[in-house]
Structure formats: C-alpha cells, structure tokens
Design a protein around this motif. Structure first.
Motif, PDB file in Angstrom:
ATOM      1  N   GLY A  14      -0.984 -19.148  11.191  1.00 41.49           N
ATOM      2  CA  GLY A  14       0.411 -19.276  10.761  1.00 41.49           C
ATOM      3  C   GLY A  14       0.721 -18.418   9.555  1.00 41.49           C
ATOM      4  N   VAL A  15      -0.232 -18.372   8.614  1.00 41.45           N
ATOM      5  CA  VAL A  15      -0.046 -17.518   7.441  1.00 41.45           C
ATOM      6  C   VAL A  15       0.001 -16.046   7.867  1.00 41.45           C
ATOM      7  CG1 VAL A  15      -1.088 -16.734   5.283  1.00 41.45           C
ATOM      8  CG2 VAL A  15      -1.135 -19.169   5.873  1.00 41.45           C
ATOM      9  N   GLY A  16      -0.889 -15.688   8.777  1.00 43.18           N
ATOM     10  CA  GLY A  16      -0.910 -14.308   9.251  1.00 43.18           C
ATOM     11  C   GLY A  16       0.398 -13.901   9.902  1.00 43.18           C
ATOM     12  N   TYR A  17       0.874 -14.729  10.815  1.00 43.96           N
ATOM     13  CA  TYR A  17       2.137 -14.416  11.485  1.00 43.96           C
ATOM     14  C   TYR A  17       3.304 -14.478  10.503  1.00 43.96           C
ATOM     15  CZ  TYR A  17       0.015 -14.444  16.117  1.00 43.96           C
ATOM     16  OH  TYR A  17      -0.752 -14.141  17.227  1.00 43.96           O
ATOM     17  N   GLY A  18       3.216 -15.402   9.547  1.00 48.50           N
ATOM     18  CA  GLY A  18       4.283 -15.504   8.553  1.00 48.50           C
ATOM     19  C   GLY A  18       4.418 -14.244   7.715  1.00 48.50           C
ATOM     20  N   VAL A  19       3.256 -13.680   7.289  1.00 49.09           N
ATOM     21  CA  VAL A  19       3.289 -12.457   6.489  1.00 49.09           C
ATOM     22  C   VAL A  19       3.709 -11.264   7.338  1.00 49.09           C
ATOM     23  CG1 VAL A  19       1.856 -10.799   5.231  1.00 49.09           C
ATOM     24  CG2 VAL A  19       1.625 -13.241   4.774  1.00 49.09           C
ATOM     25  N   VAL A  20       3.054 -11.103   8.481  1.00 45.42           N
ATOM     26  CA  VAL A  20       3.298  -9.915   9.303  1.00 45.42           C
ATOM     27  C   VAL A  20       4.730  -9.882   9.834  1.00 45.42           C
ATOM     28  CG1 VAL A  20       2.651  -8.751  11.451  1.00 45.42           C
ATOM     29  CG2 VAL A  20       0.888  -9.634   9.927  1.00 45.42           C
ATOM     30  N   THR A 161      -7.708  -5.150  12.054  1.00 46.18           N
ATOM     31  CA  THR A 161      -9.029  -5.784  12.046  1.00 46.18           C
ATOM     32  C   THR A 161      -9.181  -6.689  10.821  1.00 46.18           C
ATOM     33  OG1 THR A 161     -10.008  -3.898  13.202  1.00 46.18           O
ATOM     34  CG2 THR A 161     -11.520  -5.370  12.049  1.00 46.18           C
ATOM     35  N   ALA A 162      -8.764  -6.185   9.652  1.00 46.82           N
ATOM     36  CA  ALA A 162      -8.887  -6.965   8.423  1.00 46.82           C
ATOM     37  C   ALA A 162      -7.971  -8.179   8.434  1.00 46.82           C
ATOM     38  CB  ALA A 162      -8.580  -6.076   7.215  1.00 46.82           C
ATOM     39  N   VAL A 163      -6.732  -8.006   8.886  1.00 49.56           N
ATOM     40  CA  VAL A 163      -5.794  -9.136   8.950  1.00 49.56           C
ATOM     41  C   VAL A 163      -6.317 -10.201   9.900  1.00 49.56           C
ATOM     42  CG1 VAL A 163      -3.479  -9.830   9.687  1.00 49.56           C
ATOM     43  CG2 VAL A 163      -3.780  -7.772   8.295  1.00 49.56           C
ATOM     44  N   SER A 164      -6.900  -9.773  11.013  1.00 48.83           N
ATOM     45  CA  SER A 164      -7.483 -10.726  11.961  1.00 48.83           C
ATOM     46  C   SER A 164      -8.635 -11.495  11.330  1.00 48.83           C
ATOM     47  CB  SER A 164      -7.963  -9.978  13.208  1.00 48.83           C
ATOM     48  OG  SER A 164      -8.566 -10.855  14.116  1.00 48.83           O
ATOM     49  N   ALA A 165      -9.477 -10.811  10.540  1.00 51.17           N
ATOM     50  CA  ALA A 165     -10.598 -11.476   9.878  1.00 51.17           C
ATOM     51  C   ALA A 165     -10.126 -12.469   8.830  1.00 51.17           C
ATOM     52  CB  ALA A 165     -11.515 -10.436   9.242  1.00 51.17           C
ATOM     53  N   VAL A 171      -6.011  -9.819  17.140  1.00 56.09           N
ATOM     54  CA  VAL A 171      -6.004  -8.454  16.634  1.00 56.09           C
ATOM     55  C   VAL A 171      -5.006  -7.573  17.381  1.00 56.09           C
ATOM     56  CG1 VAL A 171      -7.854  -7.593  18.141  1.00 56.09           C
ATOM     57  CG2 VAL A 171      -7.516  -6.574  15.884  1.00 56.09           C
ATOM     58  N   TYR A 172      -4.787  -7.849  18.662  1.00 52.63           N
ATOM     59  CA  TYR A 172      -3.844  -7.040  19.437  1.00 52.63           C
ATOM     60  C   TYR A 172      -2.399  -7.386  19.075  1.00 52.63           C
ATOM     61  CZ  TYR A 172      -8.157  -6.322  22.010  1.00 52.63           C
ATOM     62  OH  TYR A 172      -9.456  -6.029  22.341  1.00 52.63           O
ATOM     63  N   ALA A 173      -2.142  -8.672  18.849  1.00 52.84           N
ATOM     64  CA  ALA A 173      -0.808  -9.077  18.394  1.00 52.84           C
ATOM     65  C   ALA A 173      -0.506  -8.445  17.039  1.00 52.84           C
ATOM     66  CB  ALA A 173      -0.720 -10.599  18.309  1.00 52.84           C
ATOM     67  N   CYS A 174      -1.509  -8.447  16.178  1.00 54.18           N
ATOM     68  CA  CYS A 174      -1.347  -7.854  14.852  1.00 54.18           C
ATOM     69  C   CYS A 174      -1.046  -6.360  14.952  1.00 54.18           C
ATOM     70  CB  CYS A 174      -2.618  -8.088  14.041  1.00 54.18           C
ATOM     71  SG  CYS A 174      -2.502  -7.566  12.335  1.00 54.18           S
ATOM     72  N   THR A 175      -1.713  -5.687  15.879  1.00 51.60           N
ATOM     73  CA  THR A 175      -1.528  -4.246  16.047  1.00 51.60           C
ATOM     74  C   THR A 175      -0.087  -3.912  16.418  1.00 51.60           C
ATOM     75  OG1 THR A 175      -3.827  -4.033  16.757  1.00 51.60           O
ATOM     76  CG2 THR A 175      -2.345  -2.227  17.320  1.00 51.60           C
ATOM     77  N   TYR A 176       0.548  -4.749  17.193  1.00 50.69           N
ATOM     78  CA  TYR A 176       1.930  -4.492  17.603  1.00 50.69           C
ATOM     79  C   TYR A 176       2.951  -5.003  16.574  1.00 50.69           C
ATOM     80  CZ  TYR A 176       0.942  -2.673  22.256  1.00 50.69           C
ATOM     81  OH  TYR A 176       0.527  -1.877  23.297  1.00 50.69           O
ATOM     82  N   LEU A 177       2.613  -6.084  15.872  1.00 57.07           N
ATOM     83  CA  LEU A 177       3.596  -6.705  14.989  1.00 57.07           C
ATOM     84  C   LEU A 177       3.658  -6.057  13.601  1.00 57.07           C
ATOM     85  CD1 LEU A 177       3.052 -10.468  15.886  1.00 57.07           C
ATOM     86  CD2 LEU A 177       4.993  -9.018  16.508  1.00 57.07           C
ATOM     87  N   LEU A 178       2.541  -5.482  13.132  1.00 56.00           N
ATOM     88  CA  LEU A 178       2.553  -4.899  11.797  1.00 56.00           C
ATOM     89  C   LEU A 178       3.647  -3.839  11.606  1.00 56.00           C
ATOM     90  CD1 LEU A 178      -1.210  -4.554  10.745  1.00 56.00           C
ATOM     91  CD2 LEU A 178       0.617  -5.614   9.413  1.00 56.00           C
ATOM     92  N   PRO A 179       3.874  -2.945  12.573  1.00 56.69           N
ATOM     93  CA  PRO A 179       4.921  -1.930  12.347  1.00 56.69           C
ATOM     94  C   PRO A 179       6.345  -2.422  12.615  1.00 56.69           C
ATOM     95  CG  PRO A 179       3.213  -1.168  13.905  1.00 56.69           C
ATOM     96  CD  PRO A 179       3.087  -2.652  13.779  1.00 56.69           C
ATOM     97  N   LEU A 180       6.508  -3.679  13.053  1.00 53.43           N
ATOM     98  CA  LEU A 180       7.812  -4.136  13.530  1.00 53.43           C
ATOM     99  C   LEU A 180       8.910  -4.037  12.468  1.00 53.43           C
ATOM    100  CD1 LEU A 180       9.467  -5.423  15.809  1.00 53.43           C
ATOM    101  CD2 LEU A 180       8.745  -7.668  14.974  1.00 53.43           C
ATOM    102  N   GLY A 181       8.661  -4.653  11.298  1.00 49.85           N
ATOM    103  CA  GLY A 181       9.673  -4.616  10.250  1.00 49.85           C
ATOM    104  C   GLY A 181       9.936  -3.212   9.754  1.00 49.85           C
ATOM    105  N   VAL A 182       8.884  -2.378   9.766  1.00 52.23           N
ATOM    106  CA  VAL A 182       9.034  -0.991   9.308  1.00 52.23           C
ATOM    107  C   VAL A 182      10.016  -0.240  10.203  1.00 52.23           C
ATOM    108  CG1 VAL A 182       7.775   1.069   8.647  1.00 52.23           C
ATOM    109  CG2 VAL A 182       6.608  -1.118   8.693  1.00 52.23           C
TER     110      VAL A 182
END
Length: 657
Positions: A14-20, A161-165, A171-182
């Motif tokens: 939840g924290v990960g998705y909240g930040v990303v 990888t680091a955010v997932s850890a 890790v795949y969700a993170c890969t797509y969501l990180l650039p979203l707000g940008v």
C-alpha cells in the motif's frame, strides 16, 4: 531466515502504490496549476513550441545548475555507486563521480558554442540535418533514440527492482506506474515543467541524501569516522578483495575500479553529447547562464556519488556483520547486490521503516525527474525531427505540440514495456550500467565535429558512427566468448568485454571521420545554421528573432570569452578529477591510513553540503524567490478573480550574477 531467502519488505505494498501513484498524481496536479500560473505571470504558454521545448531560452544560472544536478541524479547512480563500492572499495566512488562530473563541464563549451553558431536550434538533430542532410539525420535520430531508450530503461530497471524490494510491490506494476505522473505533468508543462520539477525533486533528494549519509555514520554500530575505519579494517573479508592492493577495501589501487572508471567516463561522454535532453537544456539556458550553470552544477554533483557512495557502500559492509542487517547472518547474494539492493537494505538497517520510506521517496523523485527530461527529449525527436522533417515540413505550433504529446505518451509506454522485457530476461542494473556505452558512444566524436570542425564531410559523418558501433559489438561478443567461452547475459556483463567494446565504440569513429574528411574534404559555412528558424518567427503574434540585435559586437565578444572560460574549466576539471587525483593514488599501491580516511570523508561531507546549497538555495537567490512570490500572488488573485487575462505583476529588475 533460510540462507537464500529474501528479507521481508519493510514497507507494505500500500505504501508503494501510494508513493508511486499518489505522489505522481499530486506532482502532476501541482505542475498543471503551476504551468497555468506561469502563463498568467510571465505570459509563458506551454502550448507554444518555444516554451514547451526550450523554455523560451531564458532559464537562469541557479535553475540550470540545479537541473544539471537533477539530470545526473539517476536512480542508477543512487543505487549503483553504493553497490559497486560494496564490491570494490573506496576507489570506486571517485571513478563514478568523475565519470559524471567531468563531461558536464566539457558540455558547457558545447552549450555556448551552440548559442554562438545556432541560436535558434531546438534539438541537436536539427543541426545534423542542416549540415549533413537526410541520411545523416536519420542515423542521428536512431542513435539519439537509442541513447534515451537505454538511459531511461536502465534507470527504470534499477528503480523498479529497488521499490519492489522495499515494498513488496509487483516489479512489473512498478515499471509501468513509475512514469505515470511524469507523463501528465510533462504533457502539460513541457521543458519549463521539467526544470521546475527537477528543482523540487532535487530539493527533497538532497535533504534526504545529507540526512541519510550522516545517519549511516552516526548509527550505534558505527558511531564515528575513526570507528568506521577500524570496522572496515576488521572485516572478515578485508584483505581478500580481488584486484585491490593487499586485497583491501581501503586501497585506491583497485583494478576493477579503474576498469569501471574507464567504462563510466567513456560511456558518460556519449550519454551527455548524444542526449538531446542535455542539448535542450543548453538551448533553454540564458546566454549568461549556460557556461556557469553547467560548470557549477557539474562540479557540485561530484559529491553525490563520491560521498554518498563511499559512506553507504562501506557502511553496508560493516553493518552486514551486525544483527540489524536485513539478511543477517548471511551476506547478500551477488544477485541482490547487482540488482541494486545495497542502498535499500542499508536504509532498512540504519533507520527501519522510516529509512526505507525515505529511500523509496528519493528513488521515486530521481526516477521521475530523469524520466521527465527523457520524455521531453524523445518528444522533441518525434515532433521536430520526424514529423516536422519528413511528414510536414511547415508545421504549426499546434501540430508540433500535438506530436510532442504523442511522443511523451508513446515513449513512456515503450520504455516501460522494454524494461519489463529486460526484467523477464534476467537483465539487472549491473548489466545495463556496463554495456550501455557500446550503443551510445559511436556518435560522440562526429557530433562534436558537427559543431566544432568545418572539415568533417557528409560521408565521414555517416560512415564513422556506423563503423564504430559495428566494431564495438564485434569486440564485445568476441571478447566475451574468448574470455568466458560463451556469449550470454552473464559473460556480456563482465567488466573486460564491456570496457574493450566501449573504448572501441568511442574511439574507432575518430580516425574514420578524420581520414574520410581529408579524403573528401568539406568547408562548412557556419551561417548555414542560421537557416534554422524559431517557430515564433512564423507567427505575427509572437516576438521575432532579431539577428542584428542577437549578434551585437558586445554579445559575440561575451560568448567567445565564455567559450574560452568553458574550455579552460573543461581541461582543469579533467586534469583535477582524473589525471591528478585518482590515477597517482592508483599507482601508489598503498592502503589508506586512518588519518587520510577521516580527512577523505570530512572533505566529502563538506562537498556534499556545498552541493545541497547549490541545488536547493542557489536557484532561490538567483531570482527564484522573486518569481515564486509573483506566482503565489497570481494564485491568490486567481482564487478571488477567475479572470483569464494575464495579470500584471510588478517585476523587480533581475540582477545578473
């Protein structure tokens, strides 16, 4: 915990998705409102190409310096310098730092030369098209896109990888969501939004970096600089580090560090000179800001990988021996280290969930900051150099902006997909850091010659980078096979194949270009670059470029003087940070004494605080506070009066530094 089990993530998904997602959306909304406020205060319209692409060529020294620091604060730098220090010792962070600082100072010379010879250019590739024609232009489009794609992907692979850890987030969700707000704030705000978000992100990153560096040094298990030295000297594996003098982490005589330094320096010359994003920031800087902005930012940045990498990398080695370490009692596996997990594990060890949250935040900030610059760079290629060159040779502002938006969205989707493919293929941060120069470096010398040497011919410009890249790949695969018996992800990520291939890709084009240029010489007229027009020159409603005023004797004299200063700084930085500092210490073959170690870290900490001042407060002193108050006044006024007209604000005359 079993011997190979990964530690439980300190933060929840939840924290990960909240930040990303949450922070991404928050920044996007904030930048949309800020962009509107800038339009009201300064008349800056992100729906015009000059604003979207080059920020009206008016960015000051402080903001330029801060943007330079932000542009180099890759997640791969924040993750890579600590983990390579963990492997190779105290010599490594210097080679990482000078491998990113020196070429920025060198680029200051290119930035002022571009303003002197091509004041209306929007992208590097425009210069190539005017000078060498269609074939060379297409080759440079491919090389520039490869540069941006591999830079962006490398950063995203390490960050996800680091955010997932840290959070257990997929890790795949993170890969797509990180650039979203940008994508959202870059879509709306263009390069001006990139500069502003660079500053905000860097402000937060620098505060956390300084705090975290001090936190590692003062944690109970370390306590002081002298105790830190004693703990490193007493490590069970001290004296066994392969390639280091006496096998010590505390020796500057480190073969692997030197080899990495060669790869890193060569690669980053290619990254800077072939990255259309760096050229755009050079074009966008005010004439008075281009040289000092890049020199100040480049030298200030040095402290980040140097100090942060040293403290976190060596600190991880020490803390790994204590119960606070997440994998205790086992050491990290090679996969964990090469995946960039030294920093996340150190954060968890020294500051628990709070430390993990802080590192998650700076990884997000660094990732999105670099992503915005890469998105603008790719969008400029799509709009100016593909659509505007081959599909519509007389585009309007609206058409170019539309295709810039297509480039922003398309780039984000492609990069996220490409990074996912690399994850699936078992490619980690270490592999991308070592091999990237093979793809990027072939165009470096031909690009420099395009702006600096009249004699480089069209044939030389076309042939040299192709031969360089083909030679680099041939050496890469042949060396990997010869040394390790096979060509695989593992063998092609080894140091020596990557080093030989990077050097080949970089330097083979130099003699090829020179020889071909003398066999079929050219004598380019620099005035040809003046055929490049600002898009505003095609509109009666916008200010026109005044050649006579721009090239006044005083301004030309100033730009030539700044060119000399930039050249002197480039040589001085190269000599100081490479030739006169680490190389003699490499040859000395000694293990660092306690007194030198303490002085080393004290200098590094002072330098880091100077970087904090340059990145966070210099832009405010250099006109930023005045502009912030003007924007706040407009925002307050807008809440009371929904007028769509430009609001007049008394502007204090800007003082030039």
């Amino acid at each position: 915990m079993s011997e190979t089990a990964s530690p439980v993530p300190p933060l929840s998904q939840g924290v990960g998705y909240g930040v990303v997602i949450g922070l991404g959306v928050a920044f996007a909304i904030g930048m949309v409102f800020t962009t509107r406020a800038l339009k009201k205060v300064f008349g800056e319209d992100s729906n015009t190409t000059e604003t979207f692409m080059v920020a009206n060529r008016s960015v000051g020294t402080g903001l330029t310096a801060s943007a330079v620091i932000s542009s180099w604060t890759f997640t791969s730098a924040l993750l890579g310098a600590p983990y390579l220090t963990y492997w190779h010792g105290i010599a490594l962070p210097i080679w990482w730092a000078n491998g990113q600082s020196v070429m920025i100072c060198c680029f200051a010379y290119m930035a002022i030369q571009a303003k002197l010879k091509a004041p209306n250019a929007h992208t590097l590739l425009e210069l190539i098209r005017v000078r060498y024609g269609r074939a060379a232009h297409i080759i440079w489009i491919i090389m520039a896109l490869l540069n941006n794609i591999f830079n962006f992907t490398s950063m995203l692979v390490g960050a996800s990888t680091a955010v997932s850890a840290l959070t257990g987030m997929n890790v795949y969700a993170c890969t797509y969501l990180l650039p979203l707000g940008v994508v959202v704030y870059t879509y709306w705000g263009g390069l001006r939004a990139t500069f502003l978000t660079d500053y905000i992100h860097t402000f937060i990153i620098m505060i956390i970096l300084v705090w975290f560096t001090l936190k590692v040094l003062t944690v109970a298990e370390i306590g002081s600089l002298t105790a830190f030295y004693d703990l490193v000297k007493s490590l069970p594996q001290e004296g066994t580090v392969a390639g280091n003098h006496a096998g010590s982490y505390l020796s500057m005589n480190s073969n692997e560090s030197l080899f990495f330094g060669i790869i890193h320096i060569v690669t980053n010359f290619g990254i800077v000179f072939m990255d259309t994003g760096f050229w755009q920031k050079g074009f966008s800087a005010d004439i008075a800001a281009a040289v000092p902005g890049y020199i100040i930012g480049g030298n200030a940045y040095f402290a980040i990988p140097f100090t942060f990498g040293t403290v976190v990398g060596l600190g991880a080695l020490v803390l790994e021996q204590t119960p606070i370490w997440p994998t205790y009692p086992r050491r990290m596996t090679q996969a964990e280290v090469s995946g960039g997990l030294v920093l996340p594990y150190t954060a968890q060890a020294v500051a628990g969930k709070g430390g993990a949250a802080a590192i998650l935040l700076i990884l997000f900030m660094a990732c999105t900051s670099v992503a915005s610059a890469q998105l603008i760079a790719v969008s400029s290629i799509v709009s100016f150099d593909i659509y505007g060159s081959y599909f519509n040779k007389n585009p309007t502002d609206q058409q170019l902006i539309r295709w810039s938006h297509v480039g922003v969205v398309g780039c984000a989707l492609f990069i996220s997909t490409f990074a996912t493919v690399l994850h699936k293929g078992g490619v980690d941060l270490n592999w991308t850091i070592y091999m990237i120069g093979i793809v990027i470096c072939p165009g470096t010398f031909p690009t420099c010659f395009a702006l600096l040497w009249k004699k480089q011919s069209r044939v030389a410009a076309i042939v040299a980078p192709i031969v360089g890249m083909a030679s680099g790949f041939a050496i890469w695969f042949a060396t990997a096979y010869k040394l390790y018996g096979e060509i695989s992800i593992i063998t092609t990520g080894e140091t020596l194949p990557c080093m030989y291939a990077c050097l080949t890709s970089m330097f083979v084009p130099l003699p090829v270009s020179v020889v071909l240029s003398y066999l079929r010489p050219s004598d380019f007229d620099w005035d040809e670059f003046l055929k490049i027009e600002r898009i505003s020159d095609k509109s009666d409603s916008q200010p026109q470029f005044d050649r006579e005023s721009y090239f006044s004797p005083e301004r030309v004299k100033y730009m030539k003087r700044m060119s000399k200063i930039a050249a002197i700084w480039a040589v001085a930085t190269f000599m100081g940070q490479i030739v006169l500092w680490p190389l003699p210490m490499y040859g000395a073959k000694t293990v660092m004494s306690k007194g030198l170690f303490v002085a080393w870290l004290v200098v590094g900490l002072i330098w880091l605080f100077i970087t904090l001042l340059v990145a966070n407060f210099y832009p405010l002193v250099d006109g930023g506070l005045q502009q912030i108050w003007q924007v706040i006044a407009v925002v307050r006024k807008t809440t009371k009066d929904d007028s769509s007209e430009v609001i007049e604000v008394d502007v204090i005359p800007e003082t030039k530094s």
